[in-house]
Motif scaffolding. Structure first.
Motif, short mmCIF file in Angstrom:
data_model
loop_
_atom_site.label_atom_id
_atom_site.label_comp_id
_atom_site.label_asym_id
_atom_site.label_seq_id
_atom_site.Cartn_x
_atom_site.Cartn_y
_atom_site.Cartn_z
N ARG A 1 84.42 14.78 54.80
CA ARG A 1 84.94 15.93 53.97
C ARG A 1 86.03 15.11 52.70
O ARG A 1 85.84 15.67 51.57
CB ARG A 1 86.17 16.70 54.78
CG ARG A 1 86.85 17.69 53.94
CD ARG A 1 87.73 18.07 54.78
NE ARG A 1 87.04 19.42 55.69
CZ ARG A 1 86.85 20.56 55.42
NH1 ARG A 1 87.00 20.81 54.07
NH2 ARG A 1 86.10 21.41 56.10
N ASP A 2 86.45 14.00 53.05
CA ASP A 2 87.40 13.35 52.20
C ASP A 2 86.41 12.72 50.91
O ASP A 2 87.02 12.78 49.84
CB ASP A 2 88.03 12.15 52.75
CG ASP A 2 89.22 12.80 53.71
OD1 ASP A 2 89.53 13.80 53.74
OD2 ASP A 2 89.57 11.77 54.55
N ALA A 3 85.27 12.20 51.34
CA ALA A 3 84.28 11.66 50.20
C ALA A 3 83.94 12.88 49.41
O ALA A 3 83.67 12.52 48.32
CB ALA A 3 83.38 10.91 51.10
N ALA A 4 83.54 13.99 50.06
CA ALA A 4 83.07 15.37 49.26
C ALA A 4 84.07 15.56 48.60
O ALA A 4 83.65 15.87 47.29
CB ALA A 4 82.68 15.97 50.29
#
Length: 262
Positions: A1-4
């Motif tokens: 989620r953080d990367a997205a």
């Protein structure tokens, strides 16, 4: 989620369209199939006098009057102003400059002379209520009535309702709701208008737009690249701009609907 999330933010920074700055405009109010509607028209900024050079167009005393006038209409909820003077003296050009200057705080509505009858239609109230609901109270309204001397003359059976309507939307109980400033331009002497319009304290602003002297006209002609027509005495702005252009490809306009003068 953080990367997205980081990737989405990167895409937004790279490709999200920048919000376009709203071009100064006014809205022509006309009747269509029995109802009133407003059609947006962009202001011809290139044909607008620059605020720092108003003395060239209207005389040395004009910048000080302009500053006080703008301060007054920004500070008041509603009111009535009168621009008086013969055709071609820059009333409309100055109006265009106000549209540019006040674009962030005011919406301008233009009623052509042929549409002044809409002031007395029952749909007129519905139109303004709809405009307020649609645009909220973020901006205040300025209604421009151009060349409206016929509607402002001493009241008779022909114009009694129009005079009353103008008074009501600019200085009556309805004005408390609309928060509308009405600016009228006339070509006749103001002394010929209905006395109720000229009552002390009613007019927020009143300016006579006359011809300019030869010295001022010569400075303006040099500034806009025109050859001042021969003659002496006074000149209208239209006469100055009608002079032969000294700059290749340059053109100016005078008035809301005028063609380019070359």
């Amino acid at each position: 989620r953080d990367a997205a999330t980081r990737r989405l933010e990167w895409f937004a920074r790279q490709f999200k369209a920048k919000a376009a700055r709203e071009t100064p405009s006014f809205y022509i109010v006309n009747t269509s199939y029995g109802s009133l509607r407003a059609e947006r028209v962009e202001v011809a900024v290139e044909a607008t006098p620059q605020e720092g050079n108003l003395d060239l167009y209207y005389g040395d005393d004009f910048p000080q009057w302009h500053e006080k006038f703008v301060e007054t209409i920004v500070g008041r909820r509603s009111g009535l102003s009168l621009f008086e003077g013969p055709p071609g003296t820059g009333k409309t050009s100055y109006m265009r400059m106000l549209m540019v200057k006040l674009a962030a705080t005011h919406r301008f509505y233009y009623l052509p002379p042929t549409s002044l009858g809409s002031l007395v239609q029952s749909e007129f109230v519905d139109f303004w209520v709809d405009e307020i609901e649609r645009h909220g109270r973020e901006k205040r309204f300025i209604v421009v009535l151009e060349d409206c001397e016929a509607a402002l003359m001493t009241r008779s059976n022909d114009n009694r309702s129009q005079v009353s309507s103008i008074l009501n939307i600019s200085d009556g109980m309805f004005s408390d709701f609309l928060r509308t400033h009405v600016i009228c331009t006339i070509n006749c002497p103001s002394a010929e208008l209905d006395a109720a319009l000229l009552r002390p304290g009613r007019l927020v602003g009143h300016r006579y737009f006359g011809k300019i002297g030869r010295d001022t006209a010569e400075r303006l002609a040099i500034y806009v690249g025109r050859d001042l027509p021969s003659g002496s005495g006074e000149y209208s702005l239209a006469e100055v701009f009608a002079g032969r252009s000294l700059r290749v490809g340059q053109a100016h306009t005078v008035g809301f609907q005028s063609a380019h003068l070359r």
